[in-house]
Enzyme design. Structure first.
Site, PDB file in Angstrom:
ATOM      1  N   HIS A 356     -61.199   0.605 -36.881  1.00  0.00           N
ATOM      2  CA  HIS A 356     -59.767   0.658 -37.177  1.00  0.00           C
ATOM      3  C   HIS A 356     -59.360  -0.123 -38.413  1.00  0.00           C
ATOM      4  O   HIS A 356     -58.163  -0.223 -38.706  1.00  0.00           O
ATOM      5  CB  HIS A 356     -58.947   0.129 -36.007  1.00  0.00           C
ATOM      6  N   LYS A 534     -43.374  -2.743 -38.701  1.00  0.00           N
ATOM      7  CA  LYS A 534     -44.815  -2.881 -38.472  1.00  0.00           C
ATOM      8  C   LYS A 534     -45.152  -4.357 -38.562  1.00  0.00           C
ATOM      9  O   LYS A 534     -44.305  -5.159 -38.954  1.00  0.00           O
ATOM     10  CB  LYS A 534     -45.608  -2.087 -39.520  1.00  0.00           C
ATOM     11  N   ARG A 535     -46.395  -4.741 -38.202  1.00  0.00           N
ATOM     12  CA  ARG A 535     -46.792  -6.134 -38.370  1.00  0.00           C
ATOM     13  C   ARG A 535     -46.576  -6.554 -39.825  1.00  0.00           C
ATOM     14  O   ARG A 535     -46.703  -5.737 -40.752  1.00  0.00           O
ATOM     15  CB  ARG A 535     -48.262  -6.314 -37.993  1.00  0.00           C
ATOM     16  N   LYS A 540     -49.462  -4.482 -46.213  1.00  0.00           N
ATOM     17  CA  LYS A 540     -48.420  -3.521 -45.871  1.00  0.00           C
ATOM     18  C   LYS A 540     -47.219  -3.614 -46.831  1.00  0.00           C
ATOM     19  O   LYS A 540     -46.364  -2.738 -46.857  1.00  0.00           O
ATOM     20  CB  LYS A 540     -47.976  -3.716 -44.423  1.00  0.00           C
ATOM     21  N   THR A 642     -49.659   4.896 -37.646  1.00  0.00           N
ATOM     22  CA  THR A 642     -49.184   5.860 -36.656  1.00  0.00           C
ATOM     23  C   THR A 642     -47.654   5.883 -36.656  1.00  0.00           C
ATOM     24  O   THR A 642     -47.051   6.891 -36.306  1.00  0.00           O
ATOM     25  CB  THR A 642     -49.701   5.525 -35.240  1.00  0.00           C
ATOM     26  N   LYS A 646     -44.620   8.950 -36.398  1.00  0.00           N
ATOM     27  CA  LYS A 646     -43.435   8.904 -35.524  1.00  0.00           C
ATOM     28  C   LYS A 646     -42.161   9.183 -36.323  1.00  0.00           C
ATOM     29  O   LYS A 646     -41.264   9.916 -35.868  1.00  0.00           O
ATOM     30  CB  LYS A 646     -43.347   7.535 -34.827  1.00  0.00           C
TER      31      LYS A 646
HETATM   32  C1  26V Z   1     -58.625  -7.370 -34.824  1.00  0.00           C
HETATM   33  C2  26V Z   1     -58.717  -8.602 -34.255  1.00  0.00           C
HETATM   34  C3  26V Z   1     -59.763  -9.497 -34.711  1.00  0.00           C
HETATM   35  C4  26V Z   1     -60.026 -10.601 -33.738  1.00  0.00           C
HETATM   36  C5  26V Z   1     -58.767 -11.246 -33.284  1.00  0.00           C
HETATM   37  C6  26V Z   1     -57.852 -10.269 -32.584  1.00  0.00           C
HETATM   38  C7  26V Z   1     -57.809  -8.945 -33.250  1.00  0.00           C
HETATM   39  C8  26V Z   1     -56.857  -8.033 -32.836  1.00  0.00           C
HETATM   40  C9  26V Z   1     -56.788  -6.798 -33.420  1.00  0.00           C
HETATM   41  C10 26V Z   1     -57.661  -6.469 -34.418  1.00  0.00           C
HETATM   42  C11 26V Z   1     -57.629  -5.103 -34.968  1.00  0.00           C
HETATM   43  C12 26V Z   1     -56.819  -4.878 -36.152  1.00  0.00           C
HETATM   44  C13 26V Z   1     -57.060  -3.458 -36.507  1.00  0.00           C
HETATM   45  C14 26V Z   1     -55.874  -2.565 -36.278  1.00  0.00           C
HETATM   46  O1  26V Z   1     -54.970  -2.794 -35.497  1.00  0.00           O
HETATM   47  N1  26V Z   1     -55.934  -1.492 -36.990  1.00  0.00           N
HETATM   48  C15 26V Z   1     -54.888  -0.498 -36.996  1.00  0.00           C
HETATM   49  O2  26V Z   1     -55.302   0.551 -36.143  1.00  0.00           O
HETATM   50  C16 26V Z   1     -54.349   1.593 -36.102  1.00  0.00           C
HETATM   51  C17 26V Z   1     -54.832   2.593 -35.078  1.00  0.00           C
HETATM   52  O3  26V Z   1     -56.003   3.194 -35.532  1.00  0.00           O
HETATM   53  C18 26V Z   1     -54.171   2.197 -37.477  1.00  0.00           C
HETATM   54  O4  26V Z   1     -53.174   3.186 -37.403  1.00  0.00           O
HETATM   55  C19 26V Z   1     -53.756   1.131 -38.468  1.00  0.00           C
HETATM   56  O5  26V Z   1     -53.717   1.659 -39.777  1.00  0.00           O
HETATM   57  C20 26V Z   1     -54.742  -0.015 -38.425  1.00  0.00           C
HETATM   58  O6  26V Z   1     -54.303  -1.097 -39.238  1.00  0.00           O
END
Ligand code: 26V
Length: 802
Positions: A356, A534-535, A540, A642, A646
């Site tokens: 992701h 968004k975050r 971003k 996503t 929406k």
């Molecule tokens: C990574 C980590 C690393 C360790 C600490 C906790 C934590 C929590 C979440 C993440 C993942 C970040 C990746 C993420 O959210 N990616 C998003 O995924 C969406 C669904 O595929 C996508 O639409 C977004 O573009 C993408 O940023």
């Protein structure tokens, strides 16, 4: 195929159900019931009607003896459930009428439900949309995750700065879950490895219990229901009586305290920080419980472990559950006596991994010493996996390297398929992070472009547009979203466009009322609602949006009698508590809002709004009300997005870069219905190689230079003039995300948006064509793709009704 949904229910019968729950489950009579009681009674009455389809689905799954999908995710950002269940059961109108006949305000009762905020953002919300689509498609599936006591923190602004407080969704009883005290598994940590008769025996140092809580997830029209199983950590021994008897009262509750920390709180960061032992424990905790649970189910049905992959598909939502590979191998070897090579190939045939993000700081790696301390046996298993991988491919890519365990490489090597989440992202996965592994395992990386559930993100959040669509093309679109294409022919029909615009106006008025009641903020519903939610992340580029806003403010002040298009700039989103730059950006947006909103010269033309505590429920109000969707990430950085889908679905054209799924959205809606600007992913890489690119971009743009000077000199922070000096210096010195380079292109494109919006009927036509042409982005299409290309999992329901 028999129809599994319940027989039609009258509002009278449903009122009786609510009153029965009020009395029998809540112990209240109608005259003394609080809002909470009504909400619980309504939820329980709805839940009752999910149970039959749920049992029926379980029975059919068992009889089919086919494949079950297991979706492992650290996050499920599901939000509220009342509307979701009511809509999927076709009981939304009945529930509303029933409650109102009892003298209750349905909307108020629905809004009393706290959001289940068990996720940070896109990745967690995607998991929730996937659960909805798995049930809608009738694919037997379990979601596995953690039952966090505290979801994502609540955001407050104090003098414009973000403050965080604990979220407490479980403070009141959770209506939707079924506790399963009989379903629990021991999860071991630490300890030592001993060699016994040539075999490695793990003697753990610490054990907690994972205990199951099940929430049924019902699909469209109640034809199928799957299970979301969340694990809560419990001590093996609640209370150490011997410590208590020795007079050690604190020590007596120590085991309980220790165990419960594991499922206490969702990590609010989406970047890794070194040495977060608790995070590793959370990952192993839920992954091990899930693997033990699916093996128990498989064996209880008499399965032969060599054929596991014919019955089990395990999808890893990012690397967070990547320990599933070694854990499955460990159990096959240590508990079931399977030979190493067969154990590895069996596990790999079951496992698949979704990537992701390409951001280096979000790629998980664990210090090897920490890993050995927490999971000594898995460390050895990973060495076996690595050896098998090196022998098989002659690869030079290692899983354990430079004192780190690399979870991306581990997930990749143990998966039979690896997928990216948009066409561009999947290409970049092949070309960048996993270029070498892609050569070692050609064909393993595939694409599955993300999607969203149209039940939540159109049908229930946008009743005005939903009703218009129903009247125009019929009611079969919610589980066949490409039918929206049928709206295209109406996009040249003035009467239709007028109604489309009326629906948008209704949603804008709904947002205005909500904001007035919540924050006392007054919006001009005739202004363009320009929304970025968004975050908060540098990539971003909320900062670029704000710089453009300030530049516009300057221009309006320079020419107050110009032909300006009134705008409301709406921001929403949280920053990770430790992400200093993101928090500065939030502070600056709020500081700028305070000054600009108070300016009598511009106040009817430009307003900045930033409601606190953006979450799923807020998105459900903001998105239908948006005129313009901001998707402005640095090209190559947003894996998919996503929210972009929406907005388009709800009739808000995009201003955006060629990033993530924006590329595919633009292909679908047509270039003439999308406001494109900025560098491409390849140009971004090239530009970074140019010396002083940021400084030169600023020098070339007097408009940008003026804005940066204002911020740096404290125009927006008069009480602390140097507050943003560092932020501005950072932009001029580094600007890794090329805010400065894309600024002019963004500003000019925004002026094209102004012009386009001023022609109302042309704008409405563009909005309607966005709705008509994004049916492909349904998560039903995405899940059908996973089922076909990765899981080989059939649907157990017949062709759709209607
Ligand atoms: C990574 C980590 C690393 C360790 C600490 C906790 C934590 C929590 C979440 C993440 C993942 C970040 C990746 C993420 O959210 N990616 C998003 O995924 C969406 C669904 O595929 C996508 O639409 C977004 O573009 C993408 O940023």
């Amino acid at each position: 195929m028999s129809d599994m949904s319940s027989p039609p229910v009258t509002p009278q019968a449903f009122s009786a159900d609510i009153l029965r729950h009020l009395k029998q489950s809540l112990g209240k009579d109608a005259s003394h019931a609080a809002l909470y009681d009504w909400r619980m009674a309504l939820s329980l009455a709805l839940r009752d009607r999910v149970v039959d389809p749920w049992f029926e689905s379980t029975r059919k799954t068992y009889e089919a003896r086919g494949k079950r999908v297991y979706y492992l995710s650290m996050e499920f950002l599901i939000g509220r459930l009342i509307e979701d269940v009511a809509v999927n059961l076709g009981l939304d109108a009945v529930a509303q009428e029933a409650l109102e006949s009892l003298g209750q305000d349905y909307a108020k009762v629905v809004a009393d439900e706290p959001d289940a905020a068990l996720g940070n953002g896109g990745l967690g919300r995607l998991a929730a949309c996937f659960m909805d689509s798995l049930s809608t498609l009738g694919i037997p599936a379990y979601g596995y995750g953690i039952r966090y006591e505290h979801g994502l923190f609540e955001q407050h602004f104090k003098d414009g700065a973000q403050m965080e407080t604990a979220e407490t969704w479980l403070a009141q009883r959770h209506a939707w879950e079924f506790e399963r005290p009989e379903v629990s598994y021991p999860i071991h940590f630490g300890g030592v490895l001993r060699e016994v008769d040539g075999a490695q025996v793990w003697e753990p140092g610490e054990t907690v219990m994972a205990s199951a809580y099940d929430t049924p997830v019902v699909g469209w029209q109640g034809r199928w229901a799957n299970t979301l199983r969340l694990w809560a950590a419990q001590p093996t021994m609640a209370f150490d009586l011997s410590s208590f008897n020795r007079g050690d009262y604190m020590g007596a509750s120590a085991p309980e305290a220790l165990a419960r920390t594991i499922s206490r709180v969702l990590y609010p960061d989406d970047t890794t920080e070194d040495g977060k032992e608790l995070r590793l424990k959370q990952e192993y905790f839920f992954t091990s419980a899930s693997i033990q649970d699916l093996l128990r189910r498989f064996l209880s049905e008499g399965g032969d472990l060599a054929a596991l992959a014919d019955h089990v598909a395990i999808q890893l939502n990012d690397t967070h559950p990547a320990i599933a590979g070694p854990e499955l191998v460990r159990l096959l070897i240590d508990a079931h006596g399977m030979e190493v090579a067969l154990a590895i190939s069996t596990a790999r045939a079951c496992l698949a991994y979704t990537n992701h993000t390409l951001l280096p700081e979000a790629l998980e790696r664990w210090p090897e010493d920490l890993f050995i301390r927490v999971l000594p046996r898995h460390h050895r298993i990973i060495a076996l996996i690595e050896a098998a991988h090196l022998a098989e491919t002659g690869s030079h890519v290692r899983i354990i390297e430079h004192g780190e365990v690399k979870m991306g490489e581990l997930a990749f090597v143990m998966a039979h398929r690896v997928n990216g989440v948009s066409a561009l992202h999947s290409d970049l996965v092949k070309e960048t992070v996993f270029a070498d592994l892609n050569r070692d395992y050609p064909g393993r990386i595939i694409n599955q472009t993300n999607g969203i559930t149209p039940r939540r993100w159109l049908y229930s959040c946008n009743p005005a547009l939903r009703d218009l669509i129903n009247e125009t093309i019929g009611t079969a679109w919610p589980d066949d979203l490409q039918q929206l294409e049928g709206l295209s022919t109406h996009a040249s029909d003035a009467a239709f466009l007028e109604r489309f615009q009326a629906a948008k106006d209704t949603n804008k008025a709904r947002l205005a009322n909500w904001l007035k009641a919540r924050d006392g903020v007054v919006l001009d519903p005739a202004a363009m609602f320009d929304v970025q939610i968004k975050r908060i992340h540098e990539y971003k580029r909320q900062l670029m949006n704000l710089l453009e806003t300030i530049a516009l403010w300057n221009d309006i002040r320079d020419t107050p009698n110009g032909n300006w298009t009134p705008r409301v700039k709406i921001f929403g989103g949280k920053a990770a508590p430790g992400y200093v730059v993101a928090k500065e950006i939030i502070h600056l947006i709020n500081d700028a809002a305070a000054l600009i909103n108070a300016d009598p010269v511009t106040k009817d033309l430009l307003q900045i709004v930033y409601p606190e505590n953006y979450n799923v429920s807020m998105a459900e109000i903001l998105i239908p009300a948006a005129d313009l969707s901001e998707q402005i990430s640095t090209a190559g950085k947003e894996a998919s997005g996503t929210g972009n889908m929406k907005f388009a679905l709800n009739g808000a054209p995009t201003i955006g870069t060629l990033d993530g799924a924006n590329v595919e959205i633009r292909d679908c809606v047509g270039a003439e219905n999308f406001f494109l600007f900025g560098l491409t992913a390849a140009e971004v890489v090239a530009r970074r190689a140019e010396p002083s690119y940021a400084r030169r971009a600023v020098e070339a743009s007097p408009r940008l230079a003026r804005v940066l000077k204002q911020i740096e000199s404290g125009v927006f922070s008069p009480s602390e003039k140097a507050r943003y000096a560092g932020l501005v210096q950072g932009l001029v010195d580094h600007d890794y995300f090329l805010v400065t380079c894309d600024f002019d292109s963004y500003f000019e494109t925004q002026r094209e948006v102004d012009t386009a919006f001023a022609d109302q009927s042309a704008w409405t036509r563009m909005a309607a064509l966005n709705t008509a042409r994004v049916g492909w982005f349904s998560s039903d299409r995405t899940i059908a793709g996973y089922a076909r290309d990765i899981w080989n999992a059939p649907s157990l329901i017949g062709p759709r009704r209607s």
